[in-house]
Structures are given as C-alpha cells and as structure tokens.
Design an enzyme around this catalytic site. Structure first.
Site, PDB file in Angstrom:
ATOM      1  N   SER A 121       0.825  -1.209   0.000  1.00 24.58           N
ATOM      2  CA  SER A 121       0.000   0.000   0.000  1.00 24.58           C
ATOM      3  C   SER A 121       0.853   1.250   0.000  1.00 24.58           C
ATOM      4  O   SER A 121       0.382   2.324  -0.354  1.00 24.58           O
ATOM      5  CB  SER A 121      -0.861   0.052   1.259  1.00 24.58           C
ATOM      6  OG  SER A 121      -1.579  -1.119   1.417  1.00 24.58           O
ATOM      7  N   HIS A 142      -2.266  -3.150  -6.660  1.00 29.31           N
ATOM      8  CA  HIS A 142      -2.811  -2.793  -5.349  1.00 29.31           C
ATOM      9  C   HIS A 142      -4.322  -2.957  -5.337  1.00 29.31           C
ATOM     10  O   HIS A 142      -5.053  -2.135  -5.911  1.00 29.31           O
ATOM     11  CB  HIS A 142      -2.411  -1.346  -5.004  1.00 29.31           C
ATOM     12  CG  HIS A 142      -2.831  -0.930  -3.637  1.00 29.31           C
ATOM     13  ND1 HIS A 142      -3.497   0.240  -3.371  1.00 29.31           N
ATOM     14  CD2 HIS A 142      -2.695  -1.561  -2.441  1.00 29.31           C
ATOM     15  CE1 HIS A 142      -3.748   0.313  -2.076  1.00 29.31           C
ATOM     16  NE2 HIS A 142      -3.264  -0.747  -1.493  1.00 29.31           N
ATOM     17  N   GLU A 154      -5.052  -0.365  -8.308  1.00 26.86           N
ATOM     18  CA  GLU A 154      -4.027   0.589  -8.737  1.00 26.86           C
ATOM     19  C   GLU A 154      -2.850  -0.219  -9.277  1.00 26.86           C
ATOM     20  O   GLU A 154      -2.298  -1.069  -8.571  1.00 26.86           O
ATOM     21  CB  GLU A 154      -3.565   1.456  -7.559  1.00 26.86           C
ATOM     22  CG  GLU A 154      -4.622   2.469  -7.123  1.00 26.86           C
ATOM     23  CD  GLU A 154      -4.253   3.227  -5.857  1.00 26.86           C
ATOM     24  OE1 GLU A 154      -4.616   4.403  -5.745  1.00 26.86           O
ATOM     25  OE2 GLU A 154      -3.598   2.637  -4.968  1.00 26.86           O
ATOM     26  N   ASN A 192      -4.623   5.713  -1.021  1.00 26.09           N
ATOM     27  CA  ASN A 192      -4.125   5.761   0.351  1.00 26.09           C
ATOM     28  C   ASN A 192      -3.478   7.100   0.679  1.00 26.09           C
ATOM     29  O   ASN A 192      -3.520   7.549   1.828  1.00 26.09           O
ATOM     30  CB  ASN A 192      -3.142   4.616   0.607  1.00 26.09           C
ATOM     31  CG  ASN A 192      -3.880   3.298   0.762  1.00 26.09           C
ATOM     32  OD1 ASN A 192      -5.105   3.287   0.886  1.00 26.09           O
ATOM     33  ND2 ASN A 192      -3.157   2.209   0.752  1.00 26.09           N
TER      34      ASN A 192
END
Ligand SMILES: NC(=O)c1ccc[n+]([C@@H]2O[C@H](COP(=O)([O-])OP(=O)(O)OC[C@H]3O[C@@H](n4cnc5c(N)ncnc54)[C@H](O)[C@@H]3O)[C@@H](O)[C@H]2O)c1
Length: 612
Positions: A121, A142, A154, A192
């Site tokens: 992440s 991701h 992602e 994130n």
C-alpha cells in the site's frame, strides 16, 4: 495480444491475500495460495471459506460455483510451490525487508517469464523490485479491501517496469472485472495518499476525546455518505497494517506530520487490538474475523440522557427539555434568518410537529421563505412522501414575523443568519434580552466559534451549536457543538430535539470544522495538491476514491458541487485555527477561485459543466 494467465500464486493469506485468491479463483484462474505455516494456511482457508459462504448465503454466488471456485485453489506452505505460475502477488505484512526477502526468493523459484507483483500500500515498488534480477517484470497490483468487492486496482509501474508487463496486468485486471488506474511509484499511490491522512486525523480526534467513536463514524457516514466511518475502516484495514502504511508514508512522503501515526494506534497494536482480525480494535467484534460489532464498555448506554441536575430543572431547562422532545406538546421554536439553511430548518421543525416562529428582516424575506418552504413541501406531496393534510398542517404551524420580540415565549431558538461574527453576536445579545430563562439558544454556524456567540449572552451554559447539513430536510446529520461553557443539560436537550426531528445528532467540541468539515476538507485539499503535482488526472483520482473506497463522489466532483470558494474558505479557517502546515490551501484551489471557476454554480470548476 495480451498474455494469457492460467495460474497465479498469492503469498500471504491475511486480510488482503485471502480476498485476492478469491478474486482470481472466481474468474476461472488456478491459484496456488502460499503461507508461512500450516496454522497460517488454516487461518487463510477459514477467511476464504467464510467469505465464499457469505456470498452463497446472500445469493451472490451459486453453491456449485463456490465449489468450483474452491477447487481451483491449491494450498501450500513455502514459496517452492510457485515454480510454474505465470504471476505471483505478494500480500505479506507491510515491511520492506520482509518483502525484499520474499521477492529475492520468488526470483529464484519462479519461472523466468513470471511477473512478480506486490500488493503493497505504501512501500516503494522500486525498492522491492531491485531485490530481484528482473526488476522490469516487477509491478504493483494494489487491490482494495475487501478485494472481492472493491472494483479498483491501482497498477503501479516503476521506472523500469516494462510496458508489456503493464499492458498484460491491465488486461488481466479487466478480465477480473476490475477498473485499473495506472500510476507511478509514490507513497500511498492515489487512494491511500488521500485516505490515510484523514484516517489518522480521525484517530487523533478520538484520542483527544473530541467526540466518541460512534459519533465520529456516524458523522462521516451520514454527513458525507461514506460507506463506513473512519474508525470502523481502521478496524477493517487492520491497525498493524494501518500503522505500517502511515509510518511509511510519513517517511517516504515528505515527513508530513499528518501521517505520523497517532500514538494510540501504536498502543493498540502493542496491546494486540488489531481490529476485526483480532476481534477487537476501536470496536469489539463477535469473534476474531467477524464483521459483527458487539457492545462493550464504550457503547453508549442510552440515546436519550435525562438531566439529573435539579438546579437546572429549577430554572426550567429540564422542563423545556422534556417538552422540546415531544413536539406534540405544542413546543415553540424560533428560527432566525431567511437563507437556504433557515428555510430548510423551518421546514424540518414544522414537519416534525413543532410550532415555529420564523423571524426574518422583513415581509419581503418572509414571503420568499414561505414560498420556498411551500415549494419544497409540495415536492414532498408530489413524490408521495407527504400527505396534503400534513403539508397544510406544517405550513399552518409557521408564524411569520419580522421582529425578534416575537421570540419572547419560544422554548428554543435556532439562528441561521449570515456567517458574520459581529452580526451573530449582536443577535445573541438581543436574544438574551428577549427570550425567557432556560431557553436553548442554538447557532447553525459552520465555521465560527460557538463560544463567541455564547459569551455575547449572560447565559453561555444555554448556548450550543446545531450544525445542520444542506439540504436540511434531506440530510440526516446534525452536529451538536458543545462549548467549554455549555451545560450537560443543554447538550441533552439538543440531543433530544435532534432525535425528535428524526435526525442523528453527534456531539463534538467547538473547534474549526467540527467533525465533518475538519475531516473532509483537508482530504479534498490533498486531492487538489495531487492534481497540481500532476501525479494523476482528476478522472482517475475521482475513480480511485469511488471504486477503491466506495465514496459516493470523487473529490473533484464533490468540490464542483460544494463550490470551490466555499471549500477554500473552510480550508483557510482550518489552517488559521490549527496552523497545521498540511492544511494550507492548495495554490491551484486559490487560483481557480480567483479565476471565477467556482464549480457547478458558475458552470466551471475542475470540470467544464457547460458542455455536459
Ligand atoms: N489491509 C488492507 O486494507 C490492505 C489494503 C490493500 C493493500 N494492503 C497491503 O496488503 C499487504 C498485506 O496486508 P494485510 O492487511 O493482508 O496483512 P495481514 O497481516 O492481514 O496478512 C499478512 C499475511 O501474510 C502472512 N505471511 C507473513 N510472512 C509470510 C511469509 N514469509 N510467507 C508467506 N506468508 C507470510 C501472514 O501469516 C499473514 O497471514 C500489505 O502490503 C498491505 O499494505 C492492505
């Protein structure tokens, strides 16, 4: 021609890995699922069967499909089992050295053309890739939690990832029914980077007892339409994982203090309170891994606290409270102002059965407000949400006035005049002269300090903020703002009234932005900074937050609806009060406002709305 992936490996079957295995197996791909020990393998298998069984129970997966899905998965301890897969996704804990060690090992074990992917992440995919002899075949994939549900992936390309590998992974994501955004290797990628500052801030509000966990979570769900509140989301993510992500983002992302993990997170991790997976985090769960929250010592015992202070009852607060909470007792409420908020609040009280005295600056304003309330109620009738008789009764309960003297016998006043401190203070001084003792005096301010208004009266204990959201008749949330002088009885009265209006009241302190705006606007501002830095496009950032986090709107869509000038004013307010460098308004936001690009209301903001 995109490469065909017939078998993949997943390393680590925790919160994310187990979900990722399910995603592949659901889409007809054979999976080799690898863990560190037999016990961990069993845990992973339990997560997987729990998730697929729930899907069957909810009618989202046929039993036969579940069986076929599970038959596609083979389980193994150790990486050697991955020798013949086409792609490996690593989902072990967020530690660089651990991941580097695993990648070095994968490089040795896997066939030469296998793609090696990490689900990290926040760590550098580039740093992970250099542990192998094939960094051009290393990529970030991701997934979002829960992987079988969230649509976003992602795809992270480093400076050495080959274009073919990126294209093959993009095609694979499409086959999995996911939407991918491809980005370069920066801490936190898109979602994130925008999410974790907000989550950490929410923990900080909780840790400083600014509001309860239930109120923080309810505020963000009901005020912003988010699928879950920030503390419940921390529990879902896992506090250990969240800690590592924040810590990495802090170190890699320019040492932004907002990413320095709130001290409470570390304490909870040390104490083994990891969230859902350990059965306890900010909330307590039925058992480890269960999504079901059970009551614990922090669970509020009653939603309708009764004032116990007899002195308060003597001056009439207790009496006013019980009457206010039952509109049938013909309790009178004064509402001052003639703008959007005042209009909505008048409608809310009148439809809930309260007798309303609306005070505006003159007959013209009153006529305008009357028309607006009537139009809105008529819409309710047309849509079948309100009976004609109820509309007429609600309108009949509103008394129109242009003088504050008519508030002499009301039990509660809600002020919703212009957002200027001098005007509001003068109004509160007048209310103090006019209103009877024990009356609850409320302001709907969204950015001023409630204590300033309280101190313009001789009865600061009776003054509270009631922050309604726009449009008031629709939005279910009210922030009840308690100043350092507000009495417990006043807060209890405000809670009772809010409940009688059918709204959820959340109690918070008297700080800039209260709960919702304090948590929402810095995130929006961060999105503008990300766009300004050309890391991604407005469309991809909007996609990432909607599909990765389940937000109803992306940040740029929301900014265009809210108005860029409004967002800038709130962000400035937060920055001025808290002096947090990360809260400084993004220059791009300032420039757009200067250019008159204010969003939908001017036809152009981040997007051009005249051409759509
Ligand atoms: N939790 C989230 O919401 C989320 C979302 C997206 C991405 N991620 C990322 O996914 C990765 C995994 O996070 P998580 O939350 O699933 O962690 P987790 O702690 O729930 O699971 C990690 C699993 O890895 C296993 N493991 C540890 N060492 C191993 C080894 N040497 N070989 C094989 N297995 C090993 C552990 O036994 C455990 O089951 C992290 O990089 C994290 O940042 C997490």
């Amino acid at each position: 021609m995109a490469r065909e992936f017939t078998s993949v490996g997943v390393v680590g079957l925790g919160t994310m890995g187990a979900g990722i295995v399910e995603v592949f197996a659901r889409n007809g791909i054979d999976v080799v699922a690898v863990e560190i020990s037999d016990a961990a393998l069993d845990r992973g298998r339990t997560i997987l069967t729990g998730s697929t069984d729930r899907a069957v129970a909810r009618g989202k997966l046929a039993e036969a499909d579940r069986d076929a899905l599970l038959a596609r998965i083979s389980f193994a301890v150790g990486l050697d089992a991955l020798h013949s897969v086409d792609l490996v996704i690593e989902a072990v804990p967020e530690h660089l050295q651990l991941k580097q060690r695993i990648f070095a090992e994968l490089d040795r074990v896997c066939k030469p053309d296998a793609i090696l992917a990490t689900n990290t992440s926040s760590l550098s995919v580039t740093e992970i890739s250099v542990a192998t002899t094939r960094p051009n075949q290393v990529v970030g994939i991701h997934f979002f939690n829960p992987a079988p549900v969230m649509k976003l992936v992602e795809v992270v390309r480093t400076v050495v990832t080959s274009a073919d590998v990126v294209a093959d992974v993009e095609a694979l994501c499409e086959r999995l029914g996911k939407v991918d955004v491809t980005i370069s290797d920066r801490a936190g990628f898109i979602a994130n980077a925008l999410l974790f500052g907000y989550l950490n801030h929410a923990v900080d509000l909780f840790e400083s007892r600014y509001a309860t966990r239930e109120d923080i979570d309810a505020a963000m769900k009901l005020g912003c339409g988010l699928p879950m509140g920030p503390l419940a989301l921390m529990d879902l993510i896992g506090l250990d994982t969240a800690y590592e992500i924040l810590d990495t983002m802090y170190r890699r992302g320019g040492r932004d203090r907002r990413h320095a993990p709130a001290p409470l997170i570390k304490q909870m991790v040390t104490a083994g309170l990891l969230g859902r997976k350990s059965g306890r985090g900010f909330y307590t769960y039925e058992r480890p891994g269960s999504p079901k929250v059970v009551p614990d010592e922090q669970t509020p015992t009653t939603t309708d606290p009764t004032p116990t202070d007899s002195a308060a009852t003597k001056v009439g607060i207790g009496r006013a409270r019980s009457e206010l909470a039952s509109p049938a007792a013909a309790t009178k409420v004064g509402i001052v102002g003639s703008g959007t908020m005042a209009t909505g609040i008048i409608e809310v009280f009148a439809t809930a059965g309260y007798e309303v005295v609306s005070v505006t600056r003159g007959a013209e304003q009153s006529a305008k407000v009357f028309e607006a309330v009537q139009t809105s109620l008529n819409k309710g009738v047309v849509r079948g949400r309100l009976a004609e008789a109820d509309r007429d009764a609600a309108l009949g309960r509103i008394n129109w006035s242009a003088t504050l003297e008519h508030l002499a016998d009301v039990d509660l006043v809600v002020e919703a005049v212009v957002e200027e401190l001098s005007v509001k203070k003068a109004l509160f001084a007048s209310l103090d002269e006019i209103c009877k003792p024990g009356v609850l005096l409320a302001t709907t301010t969204s950015s001023l300090s409630v204590i300033e208004m309280a101190m313009a009266t001789q009865r600061p204990a009776d003054v509270v903020g009631l922050h309604f959201f726009n449009p008031a008749p629709v939005m279910p949330l009210v922030e009840i703002v308690r100043t350092i002088r507000t009495s417990a009885e006043t807060v209890a009265t405000a809670q009772a009234v809010t409940a009688a209006l059918g709204k959820t009241g959340v109690v918070c302190g008297d700080r800039a932005g209260f709960i919702v705006n304090a948590l929402l606007f810095p995130y929006l501002n961060d999105a503008v900074r990300m766009l300004e830095a050309n890391y991604s496009t407005a469309d991809d950032i909007d996609h990432a937050m909607k599909l990765g986090c389940g937000y109803p709107m992306g940040p740029f869509e929301l900014l265009d609806v809210v108005g860029l000038d409004v967002a800038l004013a709130i962000q400035r307010e937060l920055y001025l009060e808290l002096r947090e460098p990360g809260f400084a308004p993004a220059p791009l936001l300032e420039h757009l406002v200067t250019a008159g690009y204010l969003g939908r209301k001017t036809g152009r903001g981040f997007r051009d709305h005249t051409r759509r």
